[in-house]
Design an enzyme around this catalytic site. Sequence first.
Site, mmCIF file in Angstrom:
data_model
loop_
_atom_site.group_PDB
_atom_site.id
_atom_site.type_symbol
_atom_site.label_atom_id
_atom_site.label_comp_id
_atom_site.label_asym_id
_atom_site.label_seq_id
_atom_site.Cartn_x
_atom_site.Cartn_y
_atom_site.Cartn_z
ATOM 1 N N ASP A 194 -2.683 -4.934 0.471
ATOM 2 C CA ASP A 194 -2.201 -6.249 0.898
ATOM 3 C C ASP A 194 -2.844 -6.745 2.188
ATOM 4 O O ASP A 194 -3.170 -7.926 2.316
ATOM 5 C CB ASP A 194 -0.674 -6.274 1.005
ATOM 6 C CG ASP A 194 -0.099 -5.143 1.839
ATOM 7 O OD1 ASP A 194 -0.866 -4.351 2.437
ATOM 8 O OD2 ASP A 194 1.140 -5.034 1.894
ATOM 9 N N MET B 49 0.821 -1.216 0.000
ATOM 10 C CA MET B 49 0.000 0.000 0.000
ATOM 11 C C MET B 49 0.856 1.269 0.000
ATOM 12 O O MET B 49 2.065 1.226 0.184
ATOM 13 C CB MET B 49 -0.914 -0.004 1.226
ATOM 14 C CG MET B 49 -1.929 -1.137 1.236
ATOM 15 S SD MET B 49 -2.974 -1.147 2.717
ATOM 16 C CE MET B 49 -3.933 0.351 2.487
ATOM 17 N N HIS B 50 0.187 2.397 -0.238
ATOM 18 C CA HIS B 50 0.697 3.756 -0.018
ATOM 19 C C HIS B 50 1.732 4.234 -1.026
ATOM 20 O O HIS B 50 2.077 5.417 -1.045
ATOM 21 C CB HIS B 50 1.309 3.913 1.385
ATOM 22 C CG HIS B 50 0.524 3.323 2.487
ATOM 23 N ND1 HIS B 50 -0.767 3.699 2.776
ATOM 24 C CD2 HIS B 50 0.830 2.342 3.383
ATOM 25 C CE1 HIS B 50 -1.215 2.996 3.809
ATOM 26 N NE2 HIS B 50 -0.275 2.171 4.188
#
Length: 488
Positions: A237, A78-79
Amino acid sequence: MYYIGIDLGTSAVKLLLMDSNGEIKNIVSKEYPLYFPHPGWSEQNPVDWWKQAMAGLKELLAEFDKTKVAGISFGGQMHGLVTLDENDHVIRPAILWNDGRTGAETEYLNIVIGKEKLSEYTANIAFAGFTAPKILWMQKQEPELWKKTAKIMLPKDYLAYQFSGSFCTDYSDASGMLLLDVKNKCWSEQMLEICGVKEFQLPKLYESYEVVGTIKPELAKELGVSENVKIVAGAGDNAAAAVGTGTVGAGKCNISLGTSGTIFISSDHFTVDPVNALHSFDHADGGYHLMGCMLSAASCNKWWMDEILQTKDYAGEQTGISKLGENQVFYLPYLMGERSPHNDPDARAMFLGMSMNTMRQDMTQAVLEGVAFGLRDSLEVARSQGIEVQCSKICGGGAKSPLWQKIIANVMNLTLEIPKNEEGPGLGAAMLAAVGCGEYASAAEACEKLVKTKAVIAPDPVLVEKYEERYQKFKKLYPAVKGVLGES
């Protein structure tokens, strides 16, 4: 029919082939480089992800009837900030979730804009790893590159775009950008204005199980699959791992011991942690979840084994560790700074409490216990809000260690349920693909029918009491050393 889950991790892309009955038919993993151009920075080349994903797919399907592939979906780190120009070329390496360069931008968002406003707009405050601070950093430090930015996307969504041409993301992954109104499942107009982002630069939003398109004809031909293969949005995830472990619906919990470590508590209604130590995100099942994330979990043990002890015999190093709850050595697991609950990119790892009697096994045990204590920090935040968690699923590479399982069960005083299939995000992604293709009516139905438990680990009251004493000492350590180490 076959369903493919693609887990785009930090060290490798793992591809999983699942049939209609939930049986895993094949798994392939392909590694790619991770770059640290400056201390605290962490980057990857999205083109490497794509090349390895395609190579992995060909290997995954080599011995199977490719015409039976019905859908592909994703679980992904992520991110990360992925930027494309108007010609869909990658502008710069992706800035990853564990990158700590955005201290100034994070401080600006939390202090100048204010945590209360951020929480009102997005249900979260700024953390250094989130996408919005990375955008502000790029605007300030790389303005010429920023001017070229036509599309902003998350790591797994780069793969979805390459497969289908659909500029898309899902709510669970978008929740970690600090640009999404999590409660109302739309882009936050206020955050887009604060961050200087136009909505056309952002992807269309989908539920994790929704179809975003079909595979490009040229890719179908190259892979030998049908042009009707559906591309399904997928999830961040941790949300994908939660689906893979059956953590959907109200009050379920999953602990993930991957590169990072998370405690994930699902809910069917929107909830915000009043102190914002936990993330409030959308879930892949269409609901919501609270999540605490520590940046270094299994990676702590990998660092200790690979770099310090210089051994690959992880299991061997854990052999003989038996005096649980009695170790005098503590380890603070902050190799890359820390997110939950401390939100301190400058936090650093350290050992404390060594003496002339300290042995190699004590240090190894301390690493495993330090990660467990770090996860408990987030669990305590949830408990302080009246959220009762009695049991949890557990997944991730670190969860394959029986010793680590036992330590976590007793440090956190939770009964752990070990899933029969421990493939986490990859399995969850394949299950989302099956839902998107109509094999199952919902993520909940897929979990009910496919997720089985192979073992249960109950906490030992004697060890729980011993670890309670150790944890009370552990939680005093970070405040005592805060600010002593970190970036200068």
